[in-house]
Design an enzyme around this catalytic site. Sequence first.
Site, PDB file in Angstrom:
ATOM      1  N   ARG A   9     -46.122  -5.097 -35.946  1.00 31.25           N
ATOM      2  CA  ARG A   9     -45.750  -6.035 -34.895  1.00 31.25           C
ATOM      3  C   ARG A   9     -46.819  -6.173 -33.814  1.00 31.25           C
ATOM      4  O   ARG A   9     -47.263  -7.278 -33.505  1.00 31.25           O
ATOM      5  CB  ARG A   9     -44.441  -5.567 -34.267  1.00 31.25           C
ATOM      6  CG  ARG A   9     -43.857  -6.535 -33.293  1.00 31.25           C
ATOM      7  CD  ARG A   9     -42.526  -6.031 -32.841  1.00 31.25           C
ATOM      8  NE  ARG A   9     -41.598  -5.938 -33.956  1.00 31.25           N
ATOM      9  CZ  ARG A   9     -40.405  -6.544 -33.967  1.00 31.25           C
ATOM     10  NH1 ARG A   9     -40.018  -7.253 -32.936  1.00 31.25           N
ATOM     11  NH2 ARG A   9     -39.612  -6.428 -34.987  1.00 31.25           N
ATOM     12  N   THR A  10     -47.242  -5.048 -33.250  1.00 28.43           N
ATOM     13  CA  THR A  10     -48.256  -5.110 -32.199  1.00 28.43           C
ATOM     14  C   THR A  10     -49.550  -5.702 -32.739  1.00 28.43           C
ATOM     15  O   THR A  10     -50.200  -6.522 -32.093  1.00 28.43           O
ATOM     16  CB  THR A  10     -48.516  -3.709 -31.622  1.00 28.43           C
ATOM     17  OG1 THR A  10     -47.290  -3.196 -31.113  1.00 28.43           O
ATOM     18  CG2 THR A  10     -49.532  -3.752 -30.499  1.00 28.43           C
ATOM     19  N   LYS A  40     -62.202   9.548 -45.817  1.00 30.45           N
ATOM     20  CA  LYS A  40     -63.412   9.969 -46.528  1.00 30.45           C
ATOM     21  C   LYS A  40     -64.196  11.006 -45.735  1.00 30.45           C
ATOM     22  O   LYS A  40     -65.310  11.366 -46.086  1.00 30.45           O
ATOM     23  CB  LYS A  40     -64.315   8.759 -46.808  1.00 30.45           C
ATOM     24  CG  LYS A  40     -63.706   7.798 -47.799  1.00 30.45           C
ATOM     25  CD  LYS A  40     -64.588   6.567 -47.988  1.00 30.45           C
ATOM     26  CE  LYS A  40     -63.859   5.538 -48.841  1.00 30.45           C
ATOM     27  NZ  LYS A  40     -64.454   4.214 -48.713  1.00 30.45           N
ATOM     28  N   ARG A  46     -55.364   1.394 -31.653  1.00 30.03           N
ATOM     29  CA  ARG A  46     -54.054   2.042 -31.691  1.00 30.03           C
ATOM     30  C   ARG A  46     -54.239   3.380 -32.387  1.00 30.03           C
ATOM     31  O   ARG A  46     -54.866   3.447 -33.447  1.00 30.03           O
ATOM     32  CB  ARG A  46     -53.092   1.203 -32.497  1.00 30.03           C
ATOM     33  CG  ARG A  46     -51.740   1.872 -32.645  1.00 30.03           C
ATOM     34  CD  ARG A  46     -50.730   0.913 -32.221  1.00 30.03           C
ATOM     35  NE  ARG A  46     -49.363   1.295 -32.401  1.00 30.03           N
ATOM     36  CZ  ARG A  46     -48.377   0.613 -31.850  1.00 30.03           C
ATOM     37  NH1 ARG A  46     -48.645  -0.420 -31.113  1.00 30.03           N
ATOM     38  NH2 ARG A  46     -47.147   0.971 -32.023  1.00 30.03           N
ATOM     39  N   HIS A 102     -49.117   2.381 -23.302  1.00 29.13           N
ATOM     40  CA  HIS A 102     -49.080   1.118 -24.033  1.00 29.13           C
ATOM     41  C   HIS A 102     -49.183   0.011 -22.983  1.00 29.13           C
ATOM     42  O   HIS A 102     -48.220  -0.695 -22.694  1.00 29.13           O
ATOM     43  CB  HIS A 102     -47.766   1.024 -24.817  1.00 29.13           C
ATOM     44  CG  HIS A 102     -47.765  -0.027 -25.889  1.00 29.13           C
ATOM     45  ND1 HIS A 102     -48.763  -0.974 -26.019  1.00 29.13           N
ATOM     46  CD2 HIS A 102     -46.904  -0.286 -26.901  1.00 29.13           C
ATOM     47  CE1 HIS A 102     -48.498  -1.755 -27.050  1.00 29.13           C
ATOM     48  NE2 HIS A 102     -47.378  -1.353 -27.600  1.00 29.13           N
TER      49      HIS A 102
END
Lengths: 324, 167
Positions: A68-69, A96, A118, A148
């Site tokens: 969503r974000t 990796k 994020r 946030h």
Amino acid sequence: MHGPAALQLTTDGRLRHLLTTEGLPKSLIIELLDTAETFLSSQGQPVKKVPLLRGKTVVNLFFENSTRTRTTFDIAAHRLSADVVTLDIRTSSASKGETLFDTLKNLEAMQADLFVVRHSAGGAPFFIADRVTPNIAVINAGDGTHAHPTQALLDLMTIRKNKGDPAQLSVAIIGDLKHSRVARSLIHGLRGMGCPDIRAIGPGTLLPGDLEHLAVRTFHRIDDGLKDVDVVVLLRLQKERMTAALLPSEREFFNLYGMTESRLQLTKDNAIVMHPGPINRGVEIANEVADGQQAVILDQVTNGIAIRMAVMAMTLSTQQDEQS
Amino acid sequence: MREIRSQKETEAALVNLIGQVKETYLDEQPLVVGIHTGGAWIASRICEQLHWDEPATLDISLYRDDFETSGLKRSGITDRMPKQLNGERILLVDDVLFTGRTIRAAINVLFDYGRAGRIDLGVLFDRGGRELPIEPNFLGESLGEDGVGRCKLSGPEPLALMIPDSE
């Protein structure tokens, strides 16, 4: 100013990165909200795309999953005519064995202009902002349980549009504040705007211990906390927390803290009900409230695009000035 | 701020502009669109005088061509624009015409609303110095090609043309 809050501002106080609402000056918050209003008006055009960031490259660095974000940042960047690249880091470099620092250096070498970050670890966007080359802006799209900021800004925008200056309002935040970066950032944002009455409502197990230092009043009984508030902010009950025995059950939570029509009567007339989404009907919110006149949950989504456009434009604008 | 056109002189230019507009749009009211902020003031005055509906206002800050050098310069919001343009005749209004870049940006915004039938341009003052092939259809007063340098309309009440201190 020192520390995290200082990192996001230039020496003359303009927005270089957006990492947190903590310590963000009121004048900058207002500038961000005003700019977002401009973008909101452009979103009413049949062609919603404006040419402002043509030729800029926005890289979404999502170390933690969030459809969503990420989608709202994607839409915001596209509507500014920027090019958008999304890196799902979980499945690439990190697995990796590449360090975050080396991943960054690689992305810098690809001439990116803006990172949207994020991360499940609090502080990761600060680490990145502290180490990127000066011509790259960093936006925190959520870090751990820490912050946030774009969600807080879109909440402030929704509050201001519907109820006016937060300095005149009472705001109640209900639910799992302890694990919520949304709540934390909103509290800092409300404080920045001079909100005189911020309330936290929830069971002791879901309220953080530092609320008093933030001048937030806590209530364990929802009926006490809702009295005469102008704004009700619900938080998503994160089901993964249930396992930690912080809550008996969803049904129990709804009985004690769920937003129902009768509880809404306790607030001021025409109080608004907000929720960062995704909503759990019958857990945090009753159907008739979610679909009622006082819910502004979808306004928040629309405002979220405008806020993210504003943050991108303002941080990149500062980068331009720094270089010239 | 130093005044280069007094309130009286500015009002005279406005009367001149409104006269030309009135003569052209005898029986058809165009969609009047004022560019934020000075243009919006002039647009309001035109509509008030001619008993037309309130004008739309246009914010062009997202369409400027100097983001690379000057960054974001937010001016205001776009308001009262129809959802979609479909052949309407438009009177675009600004306060001071200089390089023509603002008008270029404004026309681009209008195009993102659809297809206008015809766009006329009305400006209060023309200070010369054009960098694009853009000319007004209606003009309050020409300040001459060598002009007055950087200037700004102060308003909305009273209207006067000023040279800002910091420039």
